[in-house]
Write a protein that holds these residues in place. Structure first.
Motif, PDB file in Angstrom:
ATOM      1  N   ASN A  39       3.677   4.889   9.357  1.00 38.91           N
ATOM      2  CA  ASN A  39       3.751   3.766   8.411  1.00 38.91           C
ATOM      3  C   ASN A  39       3.386   4.209   6.993  1.00 38.91           C
ATOM      4  O   ASN A  39       4.027   3.788   6.024  1.00 38.91           O
ATOM      5  CB  ASN A  39       2.824   2.632   8.857  1.00 38.91           C
TER       6      ASN A  39
ATOM      7  N   VAL B 115       9.509   4.118  14.866  1.00 40.89           N
ATOM      8  CA  VAL B 115       9.260   3.275  13.700  1.00 40.89           C
ATOM      9  C   VAL B 115      10.391   3.495  12.703  1.00 40.89           C
ATOM     10  O   VAL B 115      10.633   4.624  12.265  1.00 40.89           O
ATOM     11  CB  VAL B 115       7.908   3.601  13.028  1.00 40.89           C
TER      12      VAL B 115
ATOM     13  N   GLY C 152       1.999  -1.885   9.683  1.00 41.02           N
ATOM     14  CA  GLY C 152       3.413  -2.226   9.930  1.00 41.02           C
ATOM     15  C   GLY C 152       3.816  -3.542   9.292  1.00 41.02           C
ATOM     16  O   GLY C 152       2.977  -4.433   9.099  1.00 41.02           O
TER      17      GLY C 152
ATOM     18  N   PHE D   9       0.308  -2.019  15.748  1.00 38.66           N
ATOM     19  CA  PHE D   9       1.286  -1.698  14.697  1.00 38.66           C
ATOM     20  C   PHE D   9       0.907  -2.413  13.392  1.00 38.66           C
ATOM     21  O   PHE D   9       0.955  -1.824  12.315  1.00 38.66           O
ATOM     22  CB  PHE D   9       2.683  -2.121  15.159  1.00 38.66           C
TER      23      PHE D   9
END
Ligand code: AMP
Ligand code: MN
Ligand code: MN
Ligand code: MN
Length: 290
Positions: free
Chosen positions: A188, A88, A225, A220
């Motif tokens: 995140n 990420v 995300g 995600f």
């Protein structure tokens, strides 16, 4: 013209939001990377080293040169999603954020323990002193598998890094030691705590079926995300079309980056990856709206 359109026009010149320096597994020092981006006419550059922001800090200390790209503070966090290791990328982060710092501190501990375990596993296969060799290659940076690969090449065990991954370090090989990386929600959250945007890195590199890729994007998004790397490295021109449909389904916007590690990586230099498709909403537009 709107501010977004102006930004898009300016930055569609060349934007690279995923690069590495010697602060992780890249070969160039942060200033050398910046010089290369400048030479390549990059308008906006993110340094996104694996699990650390030392290189970002170094760049932030430099006096800007004419023709310097706009610098985006970034990081690439190793994480896991449904048993699958993923990366990420955090962009526009505050490198001094304590919550992010605490996650990165934990990553460094994980990396240290994993590096020792890799060394032990390789030793059992008859490859002695790989841990020490990798430490030497890392030269103070947190040890990652490419450092082992470079050691294996330097010690004459492998022809090149690619062979080192195929034989020893890649998926299912002796040096592929599992690591309890944080989940997507934690990665995140740390990026958001640092004021950044969370981007799922190179989704096509995980070699997932369309169904599993769909699930990963859903997961995600569910974990907070913001964006997906629609273009990463030397990607086939048509590859983005299908991915963009999935991204739209989950309202994830698009990022782009070379994932540059080394000048020897001839397939994609800094800022030289394909342009984002016109229909895509670029992640910097979201930034403009913030
Ligand atoms: P690590 O962060 O220690 O898990 O190492 C992962 C890094 O290894 C990636 O970020 C890539 O830079 C590199 N890598 C992964 N697979 C390969 C491969 N097959 N050949 C060369 N480098 C690779
Ligand atoms: Mn890497
Ligand atoms: Mn990655
Ligand atoms: Mn990367």
């Amino acid at each position: 013209m709107t501010v977004h359109a102006l930004l898009a026009q300016k930055f569609s010149m060349s934007v690279d939001l995923h690069t590495h320096s010697s602060a992780s597994d890249g070969v160039l020092s942060p200033p050398m990377l910046l010089a290369r981006a400048r030479h390549n006419g990059v308008a906006m550059l993110a340094l996104t080293d694996h699990d650390n922001v030392a290189g970002v800090r170094e760049l932030q200390q430099l006096t800007a040169q004419p023709q310097d790209p706009e610098l985006v503070a970034g990081v690439e966090i190793s994480a896991q999603a449904s048993g699958q290791d993923v990366h990420v990328v955090g962009l526009w982060i505050d490198a001094d954020c304590p919550a992010l710092g605490s996650l990165l501190g934990a990553q460094a501990v994980l990396r240290g323990a994993r590096a020792q375990a890799i060394g032990e596993r390789l030793a059992r296969k008859g490859l002695a002193d790989c841990y020490a060799g990798a430490l030497l290659q890392a030269d103070g940076a947190a040890v990652s598998r490419p450092h082992f690969a470079r050691h294996l090449v330097a010690a004459g065990h492998c022809r090149d890094e690619s062979q080192a991954f195929k034989r020893w370090l890649g998926r299912g090989k002796a040096g592929d030691v599992r690591c309890e990386w944080p989940g997507l929600a934690s990665a995140n959250a740390a990026i958001h705590a640092a004021g950044g945007l969370a981007v799922l890195a190179h989704p096509l590199k995980y070699r997932l079926s369309r169904t599993r890729l769909d699930r990963l994007l859903a997961e995600f998004r569910e974990a907070g995300g913001d964006a997906v790397e629609l273009v990463s490295g030397a990607q086939a021109p048509h590859a983005a079309t299908d991915l963009l449909k999935l991204m739209d389904r989950y309202q994830l916007v698009a990022s782009t980056g070379s994932d540059f590690h080394s000048p020897a990586q001839t397939w994609c230099d800094v800022g030289q990856q394909l342009a984002l498709p016109r229909q895509a909403t670029a992640v910097w537009e979201l930034r403009g709206a913030a």
